[in-house]
Design an enzyme around this catalytic site. Structure first.
Site, PDB file in Angstrom:
ATOM      1  N   ASP A 296     127.446  95.176 -33.916  1.00  0.00           N
ATOM      2  CA  ASP A 296     127.560  94.397 -32.688  1.00  0.00           C
ATOM      3  C   ASP A 296     126.349  93.490 -32.505  1.00  0.00           C
ATOM      4  O   ASP A 296     125.270  93.754 -33.021  1.00  0.00           O
ATOM      5  CB  ASP A 296     127.672  95.330 -31.475  1.00  0.00           C
ATOM      6  CG  ASP A 296     129.023  96.013 -31.440  1.00  0.00           C
ATOM      7  OD1 ASP A 296     129.941  95.521 -32.147  1.00  0.00           O
ATOM      8  OD2 ASP A 296     129.159  97.020 -30.732  1.00  0.00           O
TER       9      ASP A 296
ATOM     10  N   ASP B  23     124.350  93.210 -30.200  1.00  0.00           N
ATOM     11  CA  ASP B  23     123.485  93.666 -29.102  1.00  0.00           C
ATOM     12  C   ASP B  23     122.315  94.466 -29.673  1.00  0.00           C
ATOM     13  O   ASP B  23     122.142  94.550 -30.894  1.00  0.00           O
ATOM     14  CB  ASP B  23     124.296  94.499 -28.097  1.00  0.00           C
ATOM     15  CG  ASP B  23     124.983  95.679 -28.775  1.00  0.00           C
ATOM     16  OD1 ASP B  23     124.640  95.979 -29.947  1.00  0.00           O
ATOM     17  OD2 ASP B  23     125.864  96.298 -28.151  1.00  0.00           O
TER      18      ASP B  23
ATOM     19  N   ASP C   7     121.710  97.676 -29.773  1.00  0.00           N
ATOM     20  CA  ASP C   7     122.101  98.796 -30.622  1.00  0.00           C
ATOM     21  C   ASP C   7     122.504  98.318 -32.003  1.00  0.00           C
ATOM     22  O   ASP C   7     122.148  98.923 -33.014  1.00  0.00           O
ATOM     23  CB  ASP C   7     123.288  99.548 -30.000  1.00  0.00           C
ATOM     24  CG  ASP C   7     122.798 100.567 -28.984  1.00  0.00           C
ATOM     25  OD1 ASP C   7     121.564 100.797 -28.948  1.00  0.00           O
ATOM     26  OD2 ASP C   7     123.638 101.127 -28.255  1.00  0.00           O
TER      27      ASP C   7
ATOM     28  N   GLU D 101     130.077  99.423 -37.810  1.00  0.00           N
ATOM     29  CA  GLU D 101     129.472 100.363 -36.878  1.00  0.00           C
ATOM     30  C   GLU D 101     130.559 100.973 -35.984  1.00  0.00           C
ATOM     31  O   GLU D 101     131.292 100.266 -35.303  1.00  0.00           O
ATOM     32  CB  GLU D 101     128.454  99.578 -36.040  1.00  0.00           C
ATOM     33  CG  GLU D 101     128.093 100.195 -34.729  1.00  0.00           C
ATOM     34  CD  GLU D 101     127.343  99.202 -33.836  1.00  0.00           C
ATOM     35  OE1 GLU D 101     127.094  98.061 -34.255  1.00  0.00           O
ATOM     36  OE2 GLU D 101     127.012  99.601 -32.708  1.00  0.00           O
TER      37      GLU D 101
END
Ligand code: 0RA
Length: 642
Positions: A505, A507, A509, A432
């Site tokens: 990641d 998180d 997102d 990403e």
């Protein structure tokens, strides 16, 4: 040659004792991992469902106890307790200790359910450290217990049955830890299957209780009961999709002792979702019932379109795939002697079923169209749109192919490919963002690790047809890098890497991007998921340093534990990694990419209906169901099973 044809089925029963089951458990229940463990429950429940199908049972309760044992209670006739002539032992004992004995009772000959492996409760007994059974029948309550399949004493009649108690069977078992790698039952996994069984067998009430989780008002409990059967199954699948007609189309038929049921509803969506079952088994590989359904659907819709002059815009007939766009359907057949074929034995082989389903659908749907011309017309017009998009996509695909043939290398420029061309060894990290991608390119071992950076939010494929999807650069890069085509043309034999690793990641997102990628794989490269080639990185959240040592922690709790136990409560440094892009290449290699230390999560799709539901809820338009769904299921994250 299978053993069966060498010895004949009769002799096999003499040859096989429960010892054989303990020696080679996978032969009987498929595997000894979590899937096999859950299979034990299904095997017992299938027997209760058989009682229900024979008209003797309408209530089944499955309980996960605190110690991860499971009991299944039903209000069927009860396992027979009289003396079995051949064995001179109580029938109950014979059924639980002799392989295949359960189906041998004359009065239980029409065994519809019988489980995928159809092995009977004796297999569950053989694979359980302990099994206890209580039967209410013939005016008494009977108990018997077993240790690893061996009777623990004799069957006992403990008391008279009270008038209002009725009849029934309760089996509680403790799976054998020596045999199973997994030891914990998943509420979600069991709930998915029990819900499915309740849809497929209308009128049966199935309750799942989890006594390990005690909430404010007692154990966690869910009850599944659907008077409408597979009609309600389709409504459930379509909960977040916009239907094109208010009520589900339903018809049933019975021919040569084969029961056929079909429920369907067309939606405005782009993804179709067709689920075929034979004797309650999800026939993922399809088979004669599905073929019969598809053939009749294509013929009936084309006939209607021609008769009503609706195809003037098209050169050809509508293709099956055009008509199935956005269609939700459940096909369920019940056959007295089903033949299961295919790699995972989930393909219905009985050829006579094809014609029976075909004529049931042709007649049922033909009648429906005549009675509901507005719906029929809407369905045809939607299929015409799909056909036009299909032709546009074909042109786009051809263009992409011609373009890449002209260019010197057809691989995307952003891809840092690996040296090996052997897919067995090769892995690709789809990273990403450009910064994570850049670090990964520096960190990787170029011999076998390729890196493809993609821009954060890729296209939501749930909302676009293939022609639009193919216009998206990130998607095109993934298709070319993986190298095996897309959609119907996708050939898993051609994949260039056997590990396709989503590096996002840890998180919100990251989770979103992972879901977007997975939706794409699920809808357009499903064999990747079925083959277990898709992985996600599990980078640590924290790195802790103390006295020259470094420790990685995946969670806050783990961090606290390390700080307390390894660093005397006083670490030199605690670094929090917010994203992959923040790690330097060396850290990225050590924590996330080095096969020696990294943790990868393999993504497989356990249950097609659950996955379908998940993707349409998560990626579709409806907001409320999505919120509710995430609230209900996110913590377990088991809709996508590890
Ligand atoms: C053999 C014969 C009959 C029923 C069963 C087994 C039976 C097995 C299980 C396992 C769980 N629940 C069950 N319920 C019934 C037929 C009995 C009859 O004819 O009365």
């Amino acid at each position: 040659m299978s053993q069966e044809s060498e010895y004949g089925a009769g002799q096999i029963q003499v040859l096989e004792g429960l010892e054989a089951v303990r020696k080679r458990p996978a032969m009987y229940i498929g595997s000894t991992d979590s899937r096999g463990l859950h299979h034990l429950v299904y095997e017992v429940v299938d027997n209760s469902i058989d009682e229900a199908l024979a008209g003797h049972c309408d209530d089944i309760t499955v309980t996960i106890h605190e110690d991860d044992s499971v009991s299944v209670a039903d209000d069927g006739r009860g396992i027979p307790v009289d003396t079995h002539d051949e064995y001179d032992r109580p029938a109950l004992e014979v059924i639980l200790t002799v392989l295949h004995a359960g189906g041998k009772f004359d009065n239980k000959s029409y065994q519809v359910s019988g489980g995928l492996h159809g092995v009977g409760v004796s297999v569950v007994n053989a694979l359980s450290e302990r099994l206890e059974v209580e039967v209410k029948r013939d005016g008494g309550v009977f108990r018997h217990a077993f240790d690893r399949g061996e009777p623990d004493g004799d069957m006992e009649r403990v008391r008279d049955v009270e008038a209002e108690e009725g009849t029934g069977t309760e089996i509680r078992f403790w799976p054998d830890g020596d045999i199973f790698e997994a030891d914990s039952f998943s509420f979600t996994t069991l709930a998915n299957r029990l819900r499915e069984l309740a849809f497929l067998n209308s009128g049966v009430r199935i309750t799942l209780r989890d006594e390990r989780e005690v909430g404010d008002d007692g154990a966690v409990e869910e009850t599944f009961e659907y008077e409408g059967g597979i009609r309600e199954f389709v409504e459930y699948l379509n909960e977040t999709r916009s239907a094109m007609h208010p009520s589900v189309i339903y018809f049933e038929d019975e021919d040569q002792n084969i029961q056929v049921e079909v429920a369907m509803q067309a939606t405005e969506e782009l993804q179709g979702s067709i689920h075929a079952f034979a004797n309650n088994i999800n026939t993922r590989e399809g088979g004669s019932h599905l073929t019969g359904f598809k053939t009749a659907l294509t013929r009936t819709v084309n006939d209607y379109a021609h008769d009503n002059d609706l195809l003037s815009d098209l050169e050809d007939n509508l293709k099956g795939e055009d008509i199935r766009e956005g269609l939700t359907a459940v096909i369920s057949v019940k056959h007295p002697d089903p033949q299961f074929e295919g790699q995972t034995k989930t393909k219905l082989g009985n050829s006579e079923v094809r014609g029976i389903v075909e004529s049931a659908v042709h007649e049922g749907l033909g009648t429906y169209f005549e009675e509901n011309p507005d719906t029929a017309q809407a369905i045809v017009m939607k299929a015409v749109e799909a056909a036009k998009a299909r032709m546009a996509a074909k042109k786009a695909e051809e263009l992409t192919r011609r373009k890449s043939a002209l260019e010197s290398t057809s691989l995307p420029g952003k891809l840092a490919d690996c040296q090996t061309k052997d897919p067995e060894e090769a892995e690709i990290f789809i990273a990403e963002g450009d910064s994570a991608g850049g670090s990964a390119k520096q960190a990787r071992n170029p011999e076998f690790q390729a890196v493809l950076p993609i821009k954060g939010k890729i296209l939501n494929v749930e909302k676009h047809r293939l022609d639009r999807i193919l216009e998206n650069d990130e998607i095109r890069n993934m298709i070319t890098a993986i190298g095996a085509g897309i959609g119907d043309e996708f050939d898993v034999e051609d994949i260039r890497y056997k590990k396709i690793i989503m590096a996002t990641d840890a998180d919100v997102d990251g989770a979103h991007i992972r879901t977007l990628m997975l939706t794409f794989f699920y809808r357009h490269m499903r064999p990747l998921l079925e083959g277990g080639y898709v992985y996600a990185t599990q980078p640590p959240l924290y790195r802790i340093r103390y006295r020259g040592e470094t420790y990685d922690a995946m969670t806050d709790a783990e961090r606290d534990e390390i700080v307390a136990e390894k660093c005397d409560g006083n670490p030199t440094q605690v670094q929090r990694f917010k994203g992959l892009g923040e790690m330097n290449p060396e850290q990225l290699w050590e924590t996330t990419m080095n096969p020696e230390n990294r943790i990868l999560k393999q993504i497989t799709i356990e249950d097609a209906a659950a996955a379908d539901k998940m993707f349409s809820v998560l990626m579709g338009d409806a907001v409320e169901p999505r919120k509710q769904f995430i609230k209900d299921h996110a913590p377990e994250a088991e809709w996508i099973d590890i």
